[in-house]
Scaffold this active site. Structure first.
Site, PDB file in Angstrom:
ATOM      1  N   GLY A  86       0.885  -0.767   0.039  1.00  0.00           N
ATOM      2  CA  GLY A  86      -0.244   0.012  -0.140  1.00  0.00           C
ATOM      3  C   GLY A  86       1.358   1.431  -0.384  1.00  0.00           C
ATOM      4  NE  ARG A  87      -2.320   5.093   1.900  1.00  0.00           N
ATOM      5  CZ  ARG A  87      -4.154   5.169   2.043  1.00  0.00           C
ATOM      6  NH1 ARG A  87      -5.131   6.254   1.461  1.00  0.00           N
ATOM      7  NH2 ARG A  87      -4.536   4.431   3.136  1.00  0.00           N
ATOM      8  CB  ILE A  88       3.785   2.268   4.866  1.00  0.00           C
ATOM      9  CG1 ILE A  88       1.932   3.682   5.303  1.00  0.00           C
ATOM     10  CG2 ILE A  88       4.283   1.943   5.828  1.00  0.00           C
ATOM     11  CD1 ILE A  88       1.458   3.352   6.551  1.00  0.00           C
ATOM     12  CB  ALA A  95       1.460  -3.863   9.825  1.00  0.00           C
ATOM     13  NE  ARG A  96      -3.045  -1.604  13.939  1.00  0.00           N
ATOM     14  CZ  ARG A  96      -3.153  -0.888  13.511  1.00  0.00           C
ATOM     15  NH1 ARG A  96      -1.395  -0.861  13.725  1.00  0.00           N
ATOM     16  NH2 ARG A  96      -3.385   0.525  13.020  1.00  0.00           N
ATOM     17  CD  GLU A 122       0.804  -2.210  19.703  1.00  0.00           C
ATOM     18  OE1 GLU A 122       1.658  -3.269  19.170  1.00  0.00           O
ATOM     19  OE2 GLU A 122       0.220  -1.460  19.787  1.00  0.00           O
ATOM     20  CG  HIS A 175       2.328   0.614  17.683  1.00  0.00           C
ATOM     21  ND1 HIS A 175       0.875  -0.129  18.279  1.00  0.00           N
ATOM     22  CD2 HIS A 175       2.212   1.317  16.736  1.00  0.00           C
ATOM     23  CE1 HIS A 175       0.307   0.512  16.942  1.00  0.00           C
ATOM     24  NE2 HIS A 175       1.299   0.998  15.827  1.00  0.00           N
TER      25      HIS A 175
HETATM   26  C1  8YV Z   1      -0.737   5.387  15.414  1.00  0.00           C
HETATM   27  C2  8YV Z   1      -0.796   3.153  13.800  1.00  0.00           C
HETATM   28  O1  8YV Z   1       0.283   5.627  16.102  1.00  0.00           O
HETATM   29  O2  8YV Z   1      -1.658   4.618  12.693  1.00  0.00           O
HETATM   30  C3  8YV Z   1      -2.184   3.913  12.679  1.00  0.00           C
HETATM   31  O3  8YV Z   1      -2.318   2.245  11.468  1.00  0.00           O
HETATM   32  O4  8YV Z   1      -0.553   2.106  13.635  1.00  0.00           O
HETATM   33  C4  8YV Z   1      -0.309   4.631  14.421  1.00  0.00           C
HETATM   34  O5  8YV Z   1       0.250   5.202  13.674  1.00  0.00           O
HETATM   35  C5  8YV Z   1      -1.515   3.751  16.462  1.00  0.00           C
HETATM   36  O6  8YV Z   1      -2.268   3.047  15.858  1.00  0.00           O
HETATM   37  C6  8YV Z   1      -2.581   4.983  17.215  1.00  0.00           C
HETATM   38  O7  8YV Z   1      -3.824   5.195  17.124  1.00  0.00           O
END
Ligand code: 8YV
Length: 333
Positions: free
Chosen positions: A158-160, A241-242, A271, A289
């Site tokens: 994707g974008r990132i 990512a997650r 987390e 994060h």
């Molecule tokens: C946030 C992120 O800091 O944008 C996202 O999806 O993971 C981070 O940039 C985090 O989710 C807090 O909302």
């Protein structure tokens, strides 16, 4: 007639400027202590609110929405939105928004830095130095793997993902391979020489694999023991990512047995708890994060979330809706 001053909930601490901007339009309940509310507490505080600003730590699902039928919009201060049940929002005519674009380059900077730190063993060697263990130079001391000229593998283009790929291809002469749900158009692949491959090829060929895909039931444990086994023993794995996309227990084991060389992790399953196996191995760089955390970008994210909330509840056009069909059907304000 919509209420001239709707009530909104700001679920986590945020910049005073953001609150001031919201207070110009709304009755705002904020969270100055920055407590992470339980689901019942969040549900209770949403009573009577037309809108909410959330972050990744607030889960808004069908039960929360059903208990708050007056809720029109939830503006998530994140690009990821796995904390929001979008089909449940859409079914109930509630708008959801996120904060894409404003964090792309900042997050890509961090992803690239984490990958480099893992490859060049920066955290591991820094800990060694701080512990007073640096007594002499040695030819193979903390010898890592090169980033320049290596093969950069991106899972989730994707974008990132594309922004990380640009850094690799244009800044470090890397060959870019990627896997994604869909292939990029040729005009997007060409400037960075990106090659679309299947997941098995990506795992097998990448010297440095970076994960930038959204979290969903389909991507849960997309990288587990079986996938790690297909990677090169010299490879690194980076996740911005997650949590939950990587099976952290399997990764800790692979790092311990040096079945891959190193990892860089900004996100974790469960987390802020971190798997003890990851804390125990030296060859992983761990950050809390913070990939989008520069002052400018976090302000831009807060601003965009506030703009979404204001537009949605004052008859404007929210800049970044996740379920625009709700707007098309006359939802939000
Ligand atoms: C946030 C992120 O800091 O944008 C996202 O999806 O993971 C981070 O940039 C985090 O989710 C807090 O909302």
């Amino acid at each position: 007639m919509p209420n001239p001053r709707p009530a909104v909930l700001v679920a986590r601490a945020v910049y005073p400027e953001t609150l001031a901007k919201l207070r110009a339009h709304f009755e705002v309940e904020d969270n100055p202590d920055d407590t992470i509310w339980s689901a019942p507490e969040l549900t209770r505080r949403l009573q009577g609110k037309a809108g909410a600003m959330t972050t990744g730590s607030e889960r808004v699902d069908a039960a929360v929405l059903d208990a708050n039928p007056q809720l029109r919009v939830v503006a998530n201060m994140a690009v990821g939105f796995n904390n929001l049940d979008i089909p449940a929002f859409t079914a109930r005519g509630v708008l959801a928004t996120n904060t894409p674009d404003v964090l792309t380059e900042t997050t890509a900077d961090f992803g690239f830095a984490l990958m480099m730190a893992a490859a060049r063993r920066m955290a591991e060697s820094e800990h060694f130095l701080r512990a007073g263990r640096w007594k002499k130079w040695r030819y193979d001391m903390f010898a890592g793997s090169d980033v320049h000229g290596a093969t950069l593998g991106i899972l989730g283009m994707g974008r990132i993902g594309q922004a990380i790929a640009r850094r690799g291809a244009l800044g470090f002469g890397m060959q870019v391979i990627y896997h994604n749900r869909s292939r990029l158009p040729a005009e997007q692949e060409a400037p960075i020489g990106a090659r679309y491959v299947d997941k098995a090829t990506l795992l097998r060929e990448a010297d440095h694999l970076v994960l930038v895909l959204p979290y969903s039931p389909q991507s849960h444990h997309a990288i587990g023991a079986a996938e790690l086994a297909q990677m090169k023993p010299s490879a690194t794995l980076t996740n911005v990512a997650r949590g939950g996309i990587v099976d952290d227990a399997a990764l800790a084991q692979a790092l311990k047995e040096r079945r891959i060389a190193a990892a860089g992790l900004d996100v974790f399953e469960g987390e802020p708890a971190v798997h003890p196996g990851l804390l125990a191995v030296p060859n992983v760089v761990l950050t809390p994060h913070i990939a989008s955390a520069t002052d400018r970008t976090r302000r831009a994210m807060a601003d965009l979330a506030a703009d979404n909330l204001i537009a949605a509840l004052t008859g404007g056009k929210p800049p970044t809706p996740l379920n625009p069909e709700v707007l098309a059907a006359g939802g939000a304000a």
